[in-house]
Each structure stands twice: as C-alpha cells, then as structure tokens.
Design a protein around this motif. Sequence first.
Motif, PDB file in Angstrom:
ATOM      1  N   LEU A 178      51.302  43.671  42.201  1.00 35.96           N
ATOM      2  CA  LEU A 178      50.025  43.988  42.793  1.00 35.96           C
ATOM      3  C   LEU A 178      49.511  42.694  42.791  1.00 35.96           C
ATOM      4  CD1 LEU A 178      48.250  46.177  43.504  1.00 35.96           C
ATOM      5  CD2 LEU A 178      47.545  46.767  41.309  1.00 35.96           C
ATOM      6  N   ASP A 179      48.915  42.042  44.367  1.00 37.54           N
ATOM      7  CA  ASP A 179      48.472  41.121  44.456  1.00 37.54           C
ATOM      8  C   ASP A 179      46.737  40.823  44.369  1.00 37.54           C
ATOM      9  OD1 ASP A 179      48.509  38.264  45.531  1.00 37.54           O
ATOM     10  OD2 ASP A 179      49.108  38.774  47.515  1.00 37.54           O
ATOM     11  N   ASP A 180      46.354  39.944  44.080  1.00 32.60           N
ATOM     12  CA  ASP A 180      44.775  39.692  44.244  1.00 32.60           C
ATOM     13  C   ASP A 180      44.251  40.608  43.052  1.00 32.60           C
ATOM     14  OD1 ASP A 180      45.572  37.787  46.139  1.00 32.60           O
ATOM     15  OD2 ASP A 180      44.753  39.116  47.810  1.00 32.60           O
ATOM     16  N   PHE A 181      44.932  40.818  42.089  1.00 33.91           N
ATOM     17  CA  PHE A 181      44.494  42.046  41.105  1.00 33.91           C
ATOM     18  C   PHE A 181      42.988  41.718  40.606  1.00 33.91           C
ATOM     19  CE2 PHE A 181      44.184  44.294  37.062  1.00 33.91           C
ATOM     20  CZ  PHE A 181      44.334  45.389  37.356  1.00 33.91           C
ATOM     21  N   ILE A 201      47.122  37.828  39.156  1.00 34.43           N
ATOM     22  CA  ILE A 201      45.757  37.340  38.595  1.00 34.43           C
ATOM     23  C   ILE A 201      45.277  36.673  39.927  1.00 34.43           C
ATOM     24  CG2 ILE A 201      43.946  36.404  37.133  1.00 34.43           C
ATOM     25  CD1 ILE A 201      46.045  36.593  35.020  1.00 34.43           C
ATOM     26  N   ASP A 202      44.153  37.126  40.543  1.00 33.96           N
ATOM     27  CA  ASP A 202      43.719  36.298  41.457  1.00 33.96           C
ATOM     28  C   ASP A 202      43.243  35.096  41.334  1.00 33.96           C
ATOM     29  OD1 ASP A 202      43.141  36.464  44.536  1.00 33.96           O
ATOM     30  OD2 ASP A 202      41.243  36.162  43.923  1.00 33.96           O
ATOM     31  N   GLN A 203      43.246  34.039  42.310  1.00 36.98           N
ATOM     32  CA  GLN A 203      42.956  32.684  42.000  1.00 36.98           C
ATOM     33  C   GLN A 203      41.497  32.526  41.986  1.00 36.98           C
ATOM     34  OE1 GLN A 203      43.331  30.308  45.739  1.00 36.98           O
ATOM     35  NE2 GLN A 203      45.278  31.223  45.620  1.00 36.98           N
ATOM     36  N   ALA A 235      49.794  34.190  36.939  1.00 37.39           N
ATOM     37  CA  ALA A 235      48.404  33.763  37.547  1.00 37.39           C
ATOM     38  C   ALA A 235      48.521  32.916  38.638  1.00 37.39           C
ATOM     39  CB  ALA A 235      47.793  32.741  36.058  1.00 37.39           C
ATOM     40  N   GLU A 236      47.788  33.083  39.492  1.00 43.54           N
ATOM     41  CA  GLU A 236      47.826  32.377  40.776  1.00 43.54           C
ATOM     42  C   GLU A 236      46.918  31.315  40.915  1.00 43.54           C
ATOM     43  OE1 GLU A 236      48.334  35.246  44.418  1.00 43.54           O
ATOM     44  OE2 GLU A 236      46.518  35.898  43.410  1.00 43.54           O
ATOM     45  N   GLY A 237      47.090  30.229  41.604  1.00 44.70           N
ATOM     46  CA  GLY A 237      46.119  29.169  42.002  1.00 44.70           C
ATOM     47  C   GLY A 237      45.722  28.334  40.891  1.00 44.70           C
TER      48      GLY A 237
END
Length: 278
Positions: A178-181, A201-203, A235-237
């Motif tokens: 699940l992207d950009d959660f 986890i969205d950046q 974790a993204e970004g």
Amino acid sequence: AKREGGAALRFFDRAMQTQVIERAHLEADLERALDADQLRLFYQPQGDAAGVTVGLEALLRWEHPVRGMVSPGVFIPLAEEGGRIVAIGNWVLEQACHQLAHWADQPARCELTISVNVSPVQFREAGFVDGVREILAATGADPRRLVLEVTESLFLQDPKLARETMLALSALGVRFALDDFGTGYSSLSYLKRLPLDELKIDQSFVRDLLASPADAAIVETIIALADRLSLSVTAEGVETEAQAAWLRDHGCRHFQGYLFARPAPLVSGKEPLPGLPS
Ligand code: C2E
Ligand code: CA
Ligand code: CA
Ligand code: CA
C-alpha cells in the motif's frame, strides 16, 4: 484601470490557451512514446536495516526527443486520462518481470523483489488479472517476487471490485504494497479485508520526522499498526542518516530513499546493488 484589467485578462487568456495547447501536444506525443521506444524503467533499491538490498521499485521515465526527461508526475495523469496507461502499465510489468526472470539464476539476486506501481485506471481494467497472469507465464518470473504498489484511492471508488481483483492476483502468488500510506482519505477497515503484505510510509511524513512531533507520532503509529497486522513497513524518501537512525530505532526495517540509493537504469542486470556481492 478598466483597460488595464482587460489587457491583463487577455494576457491571462492567452497563457491559459498556451497551457491547453502544450498539454494537447504532450498528450499526442505520449500516444507515440511507447512505440517510439521513449519510455525507460529506472530501479530504486530498497534496503534492510543492515544496508542490504532486498528489493527494487520500478520507476517510469519518459525520454522526450525535445523536452528531455519528463517526470512521471506529469505524464502519468495524462496517460490515465487518455487511457494510454493500460498499454504503458503492461509494458512496465513486462520489463519488471523480464528483469526478475533474468535474476532467477543469479544466487546473489534471485531473492530480490521488484515493486511496480499500478494505476487505479489500469487496475480496474477488465483484463488486468489475465494480463498479469500472461506476463508472468511469458517471462517465467516468480510471482512471489512481484509486488504491486497500489494506493488507497483504489478502495474508494469500487471497493468490492478492488478486493476481488486483489484476491485473484494474490491467488497467483503476487504480493501487494500500500503506497503513500496515510495520505489518502479511506478508512482503516480495508486493512483487514485485503491481501496486503506491506505498507509504505509516505515521504511527506519522513521528511520532517525529526522536527515535527506530529509526523513522528504518525510514523510510530504506522509502524505499530503494521507490526500488529503482520505487515512489513518500508519508509520512503529517507535522505539523511538521522532519519534512518530514528526509523531503525523505532522498528522500521525497510528503507528507500536517496540515502540508500537513487533510481537508476539497469542495463546488464549485473550492476552493483548496495550490500550485495557482484
Ligand atoms: P511514488 O510511487 O511515491 O515513488 C516515489 C518517488 O519518490 C519517485 O519519484 C522517486 O524517484 C522519489 N524518491 C525516491 N527517493 C527519494 C528521496 O530520498 N527524496 C525525494 N525527495 N524523492 C525520492 P518519481 O520517480 O518521480 O515518481 C513519481 C510518481 O510517479 C511515483 O510516486 C508514482 O506514483 C508514479 N509512477 C512512477 N512510475 C510509475 C509507473 O510505472 N506506473 C504508474 N502508474 N505510476 C508510476
Ligand atoms: Ca510507489
Ligand atoms: Ca510512494
Ligand atoms: Ca508519492
């Protein structure tokens, strides 16, 4: 003053008109981009807490002959409107699955996953499940190495269809992230009804993690929630060592961001990846 206003309005009109024409050109160019071989797939490594690459996210690039690199943030919405996203999305899946199959007999890389972003428009197409099944069969890719990244918006419009499609793909062995959660508007109840494997986890939450107690609280809560639901968290970004350290200390085990690696093309498939023997 009245005349000036009129002039300003005319200027504004012309600027808008230019924008509309620009957009129409870009849309027409996009129609040909696939056949003209202008699309490229970049891959961004995802690492574990020890700094070893465990997977890669496929990120689309458009090498426009005149404009240079066009960002997916610009052309994906255009492709969704024109319906071109279906053919483009299939091409992305094919490329990614070829890459997976290519790695299958390399001991250092055969366990890697590839995550592919799937547009809601593409996902809701009647032939999507069959298309994925055919691409898996044609390339020989292991379905368990393919992760489809979907966003919460998918569950808003037709949750029943989304669930059925996900279950059918999940029966093939394909996994879901699940992207950009946390950035969507849907409730959390779908988390228990859908075959999800991973939350990203969205950046926007990671960016100010160390300065904003609210963002830190949200990230801690997402990690705890994922833990309780036996979902993995990425974790993204992640851009700084301080962010990575905080995330590690708070139980996040997967990292994606410029700190670990930037998106880059894979040409030979033998490119060095962080933490892996060549
Ligand atoms: P996304 O799925 O949230 O992808 C993450 C974006 O963050 C990527 O932007 C990536 O290059 C960027 N990024 C990675 N690490 C960092 C970092 O440390 N700092 C910062 N500031 N950014 C980082 P990109 O490649 O421009 O893609 C933008 C969006 O376009 C993606 O967001 C995704 O929603 C969409 N997209 C990309 N490829 C595809 C595709 O093949 N199909 C579909 N449907 N959408 C795609
Ligand atoms: Ca993504
Ligand atoms: Ca994302
Ligand atoms: Ca995003």
